[in-house]
Motif scaffolding. Structure first.
Motif, PDB file in Angstrom:
ATOM      1  N   ALA A   1       0.838  -1.207   0.000  1.00  0.00           N
ATOM      2  CA  ALA A   1       0.000   0.000   0.000  1.00  0.00           C
ATOM      3  C   ALA A   1       0.871   1.254   0.000  1.00  0.00           C
ATOM      4  CB  ALA A   1      -0.923  -0.005   1.212  1.00  0.00           C
ATOM      5  N   GLU A   2       1.925   1.264   0.813  1.00  0.00           N
ATOM      6  CA  GLU A   2       2.820   2.413   0.871  1.00  0.00           C
ATOM      7  C   GLU A   2       3.567   2.593  -0.442  1.00  0.00           C
ATOM      8  OE1 GLU A   2       3.739   2.270   5.684  1.00  0.00           O
ATOM      9  OE2 GLU A   2       5.097   1.288   4.268  1.00  0.00           O
ATOM     10  N   ARG A   3       3.913   1.480  -1.092  1.00  0.00           N
ATOM     11  CA  ARG A   3       4.595   1.567  -2.383  1.00  0.00           C
ATOM     12  C   ARG A   3       3.699   2.242  -3.413  1.00  0.00           C
ATOM     13  NH1 ARG A   3       9.001   2.552  -4.357  1.00  0.00           N
ATOM     14  NH2 ARG A   3       9.934   1.080  -2.879  1.00  0.00           N
ATOM     15  N   GLN A   4       2.391   1.962  -3.386  1.00  0.00           N
ATOM     16  CA  GLN A   4       1.474   2.628  -4.310  1.00  0.00           C
ATOM     17  C   GLN A   4       1.471   4.135  -4.079  1.00  0.00           C
ATOM     18  OE1 GLN A   4      -2.515   0.923  -5.119  1.00  0.00           O
ATOM     19  NE2 GLN A   4      -1.939  -0.693  -3.658  1.00  0.00           N
ATOM     20  N   VAL A   5       1.424   4.530  -2.810  1.00  0.00           N
ATOM     21  CA  VAL A   5       1.427   5.954  -2.472  1.00  0.00           C
ATOM     22  C   VAL A   5       2.745   6.600  -2.890  1.00  0.00           C
ATOM     23  CG1 VAL A   5       1.294   7.612  -0.561  1.00  0.00           C
ATOM     24  CG2 VAL A   5      -0.193   5.597  -0.566  1.00  0.00           C
TER      25      VAL A   5
ATOM     26  N   GLY B   1       9.327  16.418   0.747  1.00  0.00           N
ATOM     27  CA  GLY B   1      10.306  16.454  -0.329  1.00  0.00           C
ATOM     28  C   GLY B   1      11.095  15.203  -0.587  1.00  0.00           C
ATOM     29  N   ALA B   2      10.656  14.042  -0.068  1.00  0.00           N
ATOM     30  CA  ALA B   2      11.408  12.812  -0.290  1.00  0.00           C
ATOM     31  C   ALA B   2      11.435  12.402  -1.757  1.00  0.00           C
ATOM     32  CB  ALA B   2      10.836  11.674   0.558  1.00  0.00           C
ATOM     33  N   ARG B   3      10.434  12.853  -2.543  1.00  0.00           N
ATOM     34  CA  ARG B   3      10.421  12.549  -3.974  1.00  0.00           C
ATOM     35  C   ARG B   3      10.176  13.826  -4.770  1.00  0.00           C
ATOM     36  NH1 ARG B   3       8.205   7.439  -6.702  1.00  0.00           N
ATOM     37  NH2 ARG B   3       9.980   8.134  -7.950  1.00  0.00           N
ATOM     38  N   GLU B   4      10.863  13.944  -5.892  1.00  0.00           N
ATOM     39  CA  GLU B   4      10.703  15.102  -6.765  1.00  0.00           C
ATOM     40  C   GLU B   4       9.440  14.953  -7.614  1.00  0.00           C
ATOM     41  OE1 GLU B   4      12.508  17.743  -6.961  1.00  0.00           O
ATOM     42  OE2 GLU B   4      14.394  17.251  -5.946  1.00  0.00           O
ATOM     43  N   PRO B   5       8.815  16.064  -8.010  1.00  0.00           N
ATOM     44  CA  PRO B   5       7.675  15.977  -8.922  1.00  0.00           C
ATOM     45  C   PRO B   5       8.083  15.380 -10.261  1.00  0.00           C
ATOM     46  CG  PRO B   5       7.826  18.158  -7.923  1.00  0.00           C
ATOM     47  CD  PRO B   5       9.095  17.442  -7.591  1.00  0.00           C
ATOM     48  N   GLU B   6       7.175  14.700 -10.888  1.00  0.00           N
ATOM     49  CA  GLU B   6       7.410  14.175 -12.224  1.00  0.00           C
ATOM     50  C   GLU B   6       7.433  15.349 -13.201  1.00  0.00           C
ATOM     51  OE1 GLU B   6       4.691  11.529 -15.137  1.00  0.00           O
ATOM     52  OE2 GLU B   6       5.224  10.568 -13.226  1.00  0.00           O
ATOM     53  N   PRO B   7       8.366  15.387 -14.158  1.00  0.00           N
ATOM     54  CA  PRO B   7       8.413  16.512 -15.092  1.00  0.00           C
ATOM     55  C   PRO B   7       7.062  16.721 -15.779  1.00  0.00           C
ATOM     56  CG  PRO B   7      10.385  15.178 -15.316  1.00  0.00           C
ATOM     57  CD  PRO B   7       9.460  14.422 -14.392  1.00  0.00           C
ATOM     58  N   GLY B   8       6.605  17.967 -15.759  1.00  0.00           N
ATOM     59  CA  GLY B   8       5.339  18.302 -16.395  1.00  0.00           C
ATOM     60  C   GLY B   8       4.118  17.984 -15.565  1.00  0.00           C
ATOM     61  N   ARG B   9       4.294  17.492 -14.318  1.00  0.00           N
ATOM     62  CA  ARG B   9       3.167  17.154 -13.449  1.00  0.00           C
ATOM     63  C   ARG B   9       3.298  17.895 -12.126  1.00  0.00           C
ATOM     64  NH1 ARG B   9       1.009  12.221 -15.331  1.00  0.00           N
ATOM     65  NH2 ARG B   9      -0.754  12.626 -13.918  1.00  0.00           N
ATOM     66  N   THR B  10       2.211  17.965 -11.393  1.00  0.00           N
ATOM     67  CA  THR B  10       2.217  18.583 -10.071  1.00  0.00           C
ATOM     68  C   THR B  10       2.117  17.493  -9.015  1.00  0.00           C
ATOM     69  OG1 THR B  10       1.123  20.571 -10.910  1.00  0.00           O
ATOM     70  CG2 THR B  10       1.046  20.204  -8.539  1.00  0.00           C
ATOM     71  N   ALA B  11       3.125  17.397  -8.173  1.00  0.00           N
ATOM     72  CA  ALA B  11       3.134  16.364  -7.131  1.00  0.00           C
ATOM     73  C   ALA B  11       2.036  16.631  -6.113  1.00  0.00           C
ATOM     74  CB  ALA B  11       4.494  16.327  -6.445  1.00  0.00           C
ATOM     75  N   GLY B  12       1.549  15.561  -5.517  1.00  0.00           N
ATOM     76  CA  GLY B  12       0.534  15.696  -4.484  1.00  0.00           C
ATOM     77  C   GLY B  12       0.200  14.332  -3.915  1.00  0.00           C
ATOM     78  N   LEU B  13      -0.304  14.323  -2.681  1.00  0.00           N
ATOM     79  CA  LEU B  13      -0.669  13.079  -2.044  1.00  0.00           C
ATOM     80  C   LEU B  13      -2.188  12.980  -1.987  1.00  0.00           C
ATOM     81  CD1 LEU B  13       1.271  11.325   0.678  1.00  0.00           C
ATOM     82  CD2 LEU B  13      -1.222  11.172   0.674  1.00  0.00           C
ATOM     83  N   ARG B  14      -2.733  12.050  -2.764  1.00  0.00           N
ATOM     84  CA  ARG B  14      -4.176  11.846  -2.841  1.00  0.00           C
ATOM     85  C   ARG B  14      -4.454  10.385  -2.538  1.00  0.00           C
ATOM     86  NH1 ARG B  14      -2.711  15.742  -6.620  1.00  0.00           N
ATOM     87  NH2 ARG B  14      -4.027  17.615  -6.564  1.00  0.00           N
ATOM     88  N   LEU B  15      -5.104  10.153  -1.401  1.00  0.00           N
ATOM     89  CA  LEU B  15      -5.236   8.795  -0.879  1.00  0.00           C
ATOM     90  C   LEU B  15      -6.641   8.571  -0.345  1.00  0.00           C
ATOM     91  CD1 LEU B  15      -3.959   6.090   0.061  1.00  0.00           C
ATOM     92  CD2 LEU B  15      -3.182   7.312   2.118  1.00  0.00           C
ATOM     93  N   ALA B  16      -7.262   7.450  -0.721  1.00  0.00           N
ATOM     94  CA  ALA B  16      -8.614   7.105  -0.270  1.00  0.00           C
ATOM     95  C   ALA B  16      -8.616   5.752   0.414  1.00  0.00           C
ATOM     96  CB  ALA B  16      -9.582   7.086  -1.459  1.00  0.00           C
ATOM     97  N   GLY B  17      -9.395   5.655   1.498  1.00  0.00           N
ATOM     98  CA  GLY B  17      -9.633   4.368   2.129  1.00  0.00           C
ATOM     99  C   GLY B  17      -8.472   3.759   2.863  1.00  0.00           C
ATOM    100  N   ALA B  18      -7.622   4.586   3.471  1.00  0.00           N
ATOM    101  CA  ALA B  18      -6.444   4.062   4.171  1.00  0.00           C
ATOM    102  C   ALA B  18      -6.564   4.252   5.674  1.00  0.00           C
ATOM    103  CB  ALA B  18      -5.179   4.754   3.678  1.00  0.00           C
ATOM    104  N   ARG B  19      -5.934   3.347   6.404  1.00  0.00           N
ATOM    105  CA  ARG B  19      -5.724   3.534   7.843  1.00  0.00           C
ATOM    106  C   ARG B  19      -4.322   4.103   8.004  1.00  0.00           C
ATOM    107  NH1 ARG B  19      -3.777   0.057  12.271  1.00  0.00           N
ATOM    108  NH2 ARG B  19      -3.398  -1.566  10.714  1.00  0.00           N
TER     109      ARG B  19
END
Length: 203
Positions: A13-17, A62-80
């Protein structure tokens, strides 16, 4: 230099995020069963739906850089989300959007600066956001917060949404935790006690 992998091991699950963050794409861990996906029952969700708060914090810090041409963000549903989500004093560039998540520990945004924070339909313990600056949307729509929300001296430049939310007064544990931070040479005034919900059991 930014870390590319500050954790020795990530759950599936964390790998997906982790992989979704650079492009800001959604990770949906819900089953499709309305009852099973109710975040009020999230304490019983297994490891396949569990994400450590420290993993979320690392990505937003900041552990991961944004993908070129995309806006980074954390969007997560249904997690504990396990552990305290501590983003105090941070300046966050990526947005945080949690949907139908279960957060049994404190979410801390004290003195943080962010472009947007959304908790929709979540089950939460407590939100601390004193003196934070949100340059956009701060949302708790449809969420239940069991031990109160602190927003003293917060600055929200966009919308603050509380529709359908349920907010409860701080519990004994939350009041005891904050009272331990009192400076013994300068005890809290009556006003400060009221602001922190330390003088009452219900609102």
């Amino acid at each position: 230099m930014r870390l590319t992998r500050p954790f020795r091991r990530l759950s599936p699950a964390e790998r997906q995020v982790w992989d979704a963050y650079p492009a800001g794409t959604w990770v949906d861990l819900r089953t499709g069963d309305r009852d099973a996906d109710d975040p009020a029952e999230g304490a019983g969700w297994g490891p396949e739906r569990t994400v450590r708060a420290e993993v979320i914090a690392a990505l937003l810090l900041g552990a991961r850089e944004p993908e070129p041409g995309r806006t980074a963000g954390l969007r997560l549903a249904g997690a504990r989300v396990t552990g305290e989500l501590n983003l105090s004093d941070a300046t966050l560039t990526g947005k945080l959007h949690l949907l139908n998540c279960h957060l049994p520990e404190v979410v801390s945004l004290t003195d943080a600066t962010t472009s947007g924070v959304r908790f929709r339909g979540c089950e939460m313990e407590r939100v601390r956001a004193a003196r934070c600056t949100v340059n956009g949307l701060l949302e708790l729509e449809g969420s239940t917060v069991h031990s109160g929300v602190r927003l003293d001296n917060a600055h929200v430049t966009g919308q603050f949404r509380l529709s359908r939310s349920r907010l409860h007064a701080p519990g004994e544990r939350s009041r005891a935790s904050e009272s331990r931070l009192e400076d013994i040479r300068r005890p809290f005034t009556e006003t400060e006690m009221r602001e922190r919900g330390l003088d009452q059991s219900q609102w």
